[in-house]
Design a protein around this motif. Structure first.
Motif, PDB file in Angstrom:
ATOM      1  N   SER A   1     -12.410  -2.903  -0.603  1.00 58.73           N
ATOM      2  CA  SER A   1     -13.247  -1.784  -1.007  1.00 58.73           C
ATOM      3  C   SER A   1     -12.425  -0.508  -0.967  1.00 58.73           C
ATOM      4  CB  SER A   1     -14.455  -1.644  -0.067  1.00 58.73           C
ATOM      5  OG  SER A   1     -15.239  -2.817  -0.083  1.00 58.73           O
ATOM      6  N   ALA A   2     -12.748   0.422  -1.857  1.00 55.40           N
ATOM      7  CA  ALA A   2     -12.048   1.702  -1.910  1.00 55.40           C
ATOM      8  C   ALA A   2     -13.066   2.827  -1.877  1.00 55.40           C
ATOM      9  CB  ALA A   2     -11.192   1.804  -3.168  1.00 55.40           C
ATOM     10  N   GLY A   3     -12.713   3.920  -1.218  1.00 58.54           N
ATOM     11  CA  GLY A   3     -13.590   5.074  -1.167  1.00 58.54           C
ATOM     12  C   GLY A   3     -12.785   6.359  -1.171  1.00 58.54           C
ATOM     13  N   PRO A   4     -13.315   7.433  -1.764  1.00 58.30           N
ATOM     14  CA  PRO A   4     -12.588   8.696  -1.872  1.00 58.30           C
ATOM     15  C   PRO A   4     -12.519   9.454  -0.555  1.00 58.30           C
ATOM     16  CG  PRO A   4     -14.791   8.932  -2.767  1.00 58.30           C
ATOM     17  CD  PRO A   4     -14.632   7.481  -2.414  1.00 58.30           C
ATOM     18  N   LEU A   5     -11.357   9.991  -0.273  1.00 58.46           N
ATOM     19  CA  LEU A   5     -11.111  10.759   0.942  1.00 58.46           C
ATOM     20  C   LEU A   5     -11.050  12.247   0.607  1.00 58.46           C
ATOM     21  CD1 LEU A   5      -8.383   8.387   2.426  1.00 58.46           C
ATOM     22  CD2 LEU A   5     -10.829   8.419   2.954  1.00 58.46           C
ATOM     23  N   VAL A   6     -10.705  13.062   1.595  1.00 58.14           N
ATOM     24  CA  VAL A   6     -10.625  14.515   1.408  1.00 58.14           C
ATOM     25  C   VAL A   6      -9.163  14.937   1.438  1.00 58.14           C
ATOM     26  CG1 VAL A   6     -11.237  16.771   2.341  1.00 58.14           C
ATOM     27  CG2 VAL A   6     -12.896  14.903   2.415  1.00 58.14           C
ATOM     28  N   HIS A   7      -8.613  15.215   0.260  1.00 57.14           N
ATOM     29  CA  HIS A   7      -7.220  15.618   0.151  1.00 57.14           C
ATOM     30  C   HIS A   7      -7.099  16.623  -1.000  1.00 57.14           C
ATOM     31  CE1 HIS A   7      -3.063  15.343   1.172  1.00 57.14           C
ATOM     32  NE2 HIS A   7      -2.681  14.739   0.062  1.00 57.14           N
ATOM     33  N   ARG A   8      -5.885  17.076  -1.268  1.00 56.29           N
ATOM     34  CA  ARG A   8      -5.699  18.098  -2.311  1.00 56.29           C
ATOM     35  C   ARG A   8      -5.785  17.520  -3.713  1.00 56.29           C
ATOM     36  NH1 ARG A   8      -0.170  20.494  -1.353  1.00 56.29           N
ATOM     37  NH2 ARG A   8       0.241  18.437  -0.465  1.00 56.29           N
ATOM     38  N   VAL A   9      -5.597  16.233  -3.847  1.00 55.17           N
ATOM     39  CA  VAL A   9      -5.732  15.534  -5.125  1.00 55.17           C
ATOM     40  C   VAL A   9      -6.607  14.313  -4.866  1.00 55.17           C
ATOM     41  CG1 VAL A   9      -3.476  16.318  -5.946  1.00 55.17           C
ATOM     42  CG2 VAL A   9      -3.664  14.125  -4.726  1.00 55.17           C
ATOM     43  N   PRO A  10      -7.151  13.677  -5.910  1.00 50.16           N
ATOM     44  CA  PRO A  10      -7.941  12.460  -5.681  1.00 50.16           C
ATOM     45  C   PRO A  10      -7.164  11.450  -4.837  1.00 50.16           C
ATOM     46  CG  PRO A  10      -8.174  13.181  -7.942  1.00 50.16           C
ATOM     47  CD  PRO A  10      -7.116  14.061  -7.341  1.00 50.16           C
TER      48      PRO A  10
ATOM     49  N   PHE B   1       0.843  -1.186   0.000  1.00 43.84           N
ATOM     50  CA  PHE B   1       0.000   0.000   0.000  1.00 43.84           C
ATOM     51  C   PHE B   1       0.882   1.240   0.000  1.00 43.84           C
ATOM     52  CE2 PHE B   1      -2.596  -3.420   1.392  1.00 43.84           C
ATOM     53  CZ  PHE B   1      -3.884  -3.126   0.968  1.00 43.84           C
ATOM     54  N   ASP B   2       0.877   1.932  -1.139  1.00 45.89           N
ATOM     55  CA  ASP B   2       1.732   3.087  -1.406  1.00 45.89           C
ATOM     56  C   ASP B   2       3.199   2.664  -1.494  1.00 45.89           C
ATOM     57  OD1 ASP B   2      -0.237   4.966  -1.763  1.00 45.89           O
ATOM     58  OD2 ASP B   2      -0.251   5.617   0.321  1.00 45.89           O
ATOM     59  N   CYS B   3       3.962   3.500  -2.191  1.00 43.76           N
ATOM     60  CA  CYS B   3       5.347   3.106  -2.481  1.00 43.76           C
ATOM     61  C   CYS B   3       6.192   4.359  -2.642  1.00 43.76           C
ATOM     62  CB  CYS B   3       5.386   2.250  -3.748  1.00 43.76           C
ATOM     63  SG  CYS B   3       6.990   1.474  -4.062  1.00 43.76           S
ATOM     64  N   GLY B   4       6.470   5.008  -1.522  1.00 39.58           N
ATOM     65  CA  GLY B   4       7.329   6.175  -1.551  1.00 39.58           C
ATOM     66  C   GLY B   4       8.733   5.814  -1.986  1.00 39.58           C
TER      67      GLY B   4
ATOM     68  N   VAL C   1       1.136  -9.273 -11.267  1.00 37.59           N
ATOM     69  CA  VAL C   1       0.882  -8.257 -10.242  1.00 37.59           C
ATOM     70  C   VAL C   1      -0.236  -7.351 -10.746  1.00 37.59           C
ATOM     71  CG1 VAL C   1       1.792  -6.208  -9.064  1.00 37.59           C
ATOM     72  CG2 VAL C   1       3.206  -8.273  -9.268  1.00 37.59           C
ATOM     73  N   THR C   2      -1.157  -7.014  -9.869  1.00 37.61           N
ATOM     74  CA  THR C   2      -2.217  -6.066 -10.205  1.00 37.61           C
ATOM     75  C   THR C   2      -1.995  -4.791  -9.410  1.00 37.61           C
ATOM     76  OG1 THR C   2      -3.763  -7.890 -10.575  1.00 37.61           O
ATOM     77  CG2 THR C   2      -4.698  -5.682 -10.344  1.00 37.61           C
ATOM     78  N   LEU C   3      -2.078  -3.666 -10.097  1.00 35.68           N
ATOM     79  CA  LEU C   3      -1.836  -2.359  -9.490  1.00 35.68           C
ATOM     80  C   LEU C   3      -3.126  -1.543  -9.503  1.00 35.68           C
ATOM     81  CD1 LEU C   3      -0.095  -0.027  -8.430  1.00 35.68           C
ATOM     82  CD2 LEU C   3       0.746   0.315 -10.753  1.00 35.68           C
TER      83      LEU C   3
ATOM     84  N   VAL D   1      -0.604  -4.182  -5.585  1.00 35.97           N
ATOM     85  CA  VAL D   1      -0.166  -2.874  -5.103  1.00 35.97           C
ATOM     86  C   VAL D   1      -1.373  -1.948  -5.118  1.00 35.97           C
ATOM     87  CG1 VAL D   1       1.381  -0.919  -5.438  1.00 35.97           C
ATOM     88  CG2 VAL D   1       2.146  -3.238  -6.051  1.00 35.97           C
ATOM     89  N   PHE D   2      -1.619  -1.288  -3.996  1.00 43.82           N
ATOM     90  CA  PHE D   2      -2.726  -0.350  -3.867  1.00 43.82           C
ATOM     91  C   PHE D   2      -2.155   1.034  -3.578  1.00 43.82           C
ATOM     92  CE2 PHE D   2      -4.243  -4.529  -2.731  1.00 43.82           C
ATOM     93  CZ  PHE D   2      -5.500  -4.626  -3.312  1.00 43.82           C
TER      94      PHE D   2
END
Length: 319
Positions: A137-146, A36-39, A88-90, A59-60
Motif C-alpha cells: 500500500s502507498a500513501g502520500p506524506l508531507v514533503h516539499r514535493v509529492p 526502495f529509492d535509488c540515490g 521489472v515493475t517501477l 522498484v518503489f
C-alpha cells in the motif's frame, strides 16, 4: 525477510554514508528482492551486500528528489549487463516514467527485459501491488514535493499441519495436504468440508514492514506504520531542530520515535541523516529516540534488520 540499508544519508553523499536507498530481501522461499529509492551510486553500494542485481523484481520510489532517484537509470541499465532478463515493475510519483525514459532515449540505453511503470496518484491510501503472498500500500506524506510511504504486508498463513488430525477427518496425504497448508479449504469426496484452521496448529501472522519517504510528522505515517514489525523512518535532524526539519519537510529523531510509538510499531530503524552528523554521533541520535521508543536503531550503510516470522498464534480467530 530482511531490510538492507544501501544508503542512509540525506541530500548528498559523504565519506561515511551514501544517499538514500533500501532493499527488501524476500523470504528464503522467494528468489527476488525489491528496491526502495535509488540515490546516486546505489549500484555501487549493492556490490557490498549479498543481493544480485539480476534478481531485482520491483522498484518503489518515494519521491523525485535527486538523492532518491539519480542512481536509477544507471542501475536499471546495469541490470541487463548483470544478466537480468525477467521483468521489472517501477512504482513512483508522476514523472518517474518520463525521467527514466528521457535518460534512456538521450543515452541510447536498451534493456534486455521489460520495464513497466506504475505512477501513483496522490490518494489517501491505495493498494499498488497485490501478489498473493504480499501486498503493498502507498500513501502520500508531507514533503516539499509529492512523496509516498509504502507498507508491505505479508498475508497470514496456517500454522503447521496436524497430519494425524487431518487423516482422522478423512483427508488423504498428498495434494489435499498441500492445499490445507497453503490456506485453502478442501472438500472431500463425501462432501465434507475441511478448513485449514480445523487441521493446523494456529495461525502464523504475516509480517509488516513500513518504509517511509521524506516527511514531516503526519497522520498518513501512522496509518502506514500501524502495528508494523519494522518502521523505517527518516530522522534528518536531532531533537530540538523541529522547526528547521519542518521547513524542509523532514523529521527529527524524537518525532520518528513518537510516530513508532503512536502507531504501535514493534521496531524502528532511523535513516536519512543530515551530513552534519558523523557516524560517531549516531549513537547520540539513537539515544534521543530511545527515550521515547526503546526498540530503535540508527541505520548505517550496509547494515540490515532481520524481520523474523512469528510463532503460530494459537488464539487467533482465523486467517
Amino acid at each position: 525477510m530482511k531490510v538492507w540499508f544501501l544508503g542512509t544519508g540525506a541530500g548528498r553523499p559523504n565519506k561515511q554514508r551514501n544517499v538514500t536507498s533500501m532493499a527488501l530481501q524476500l523470504p528464503d522461499s522467494e528468489s527476488g528482492w525489491w528496491l526502495f529509492d535509488c540515490g546516486e551510486a546505489t549500484q555501487h553500494q549493492l556490490m557490498h551486500v549479498p543481493l544480485k542485481l539480476s534478481k531485482l523484481e520491483r522498484v518503489f520510489v518515494t519521491h523525485m528528489h535527486g538523492d532518491h532517484v539519480y542512481g536509477l537509470p544507471g542501475l536499471l541499465s546495469s541490470r541487463s549487463f548483470a544478466g537480468g532478463i525477467t521483468p521489472v515493475t517501477l512504482y513512483g510519483p508522476a514523472g518517474i516514467k518520463s525521467y527514466v525514459e528521457t535518460v534512456f532515449a538521450l543515452t541510447g540505453t536498451m534493456l534486455d527485459y521489460d520495464l513497466t511503470f506504475h505512477e501513483l496518484e496522490e490518494e489517501e491510501l491505495s493498494t499498488v501491488y497485490d501478489g498473493g503472498r504480499f501486498s503493498v500500500s502507498a500513501g502520500p506524506l508531507v514533503h516539499r514535493v509529492p512523496c509516498f510511504g509504502y507498507r508491505i504486508a505479508e498475508r497470514s498463513t496456517p500454522g503447521p499441519l496436524l497430519a494425524d488430525k487431518a487423516k482422522s477427518l478423512g483427508v488423504k496425504a498428498g495434494p489435499l495436504f498441500g492445499k490445507l497448508k497453503s490456506g485453502e479449504t478442501v472438500t472431500l469426496e463425501d462432501g465434507t468440508v475441511i478448513r485449514p484452521e480445523d487441521v493446523t496448529d494456529g495461525v502464523i501472522r504475516g509480517r509488516v514492514v513500513t518504509l517511509l519517504g521524506d516527511t514531516s510528522p503526519c497522520d498518513m505515517s501512522l496509518t502506514l506504520a500501524k502495528e508494523a514489525d519494522l518502521l523505517v523512518h527518516e530522522a534528518t535532524f536531532a531533537a530540538g531542530l523541529e522547526e528547521k526539519a519542518h521547513e524542509f519537510g523532514h523529521s527529527t529523531t524524537v518525532e520518528a520515535a513518537r510516530t513508532a510509538l503512536a502507531a504501535g510499531a514493534k521496531g524502528l530503524a532511523m535513516t536519512h541523516f543530515s551530513g552534519r552528523y558523523s557516524n560517531e554521533e549516531l549513537a547520540k541520535l539513537a539515544a534521543e529516540a530511545a527515550a521515547v521508543f526503546p526498540n530503535v536503531i540508527a541505520a548505517t550503510d550496509f547494515s540490515s534488520v532481520e524481520i523474523s516470522r512469528p510463532l503460530p498464534d494459537r488464539e487467533g480467530s482465523g486467517l
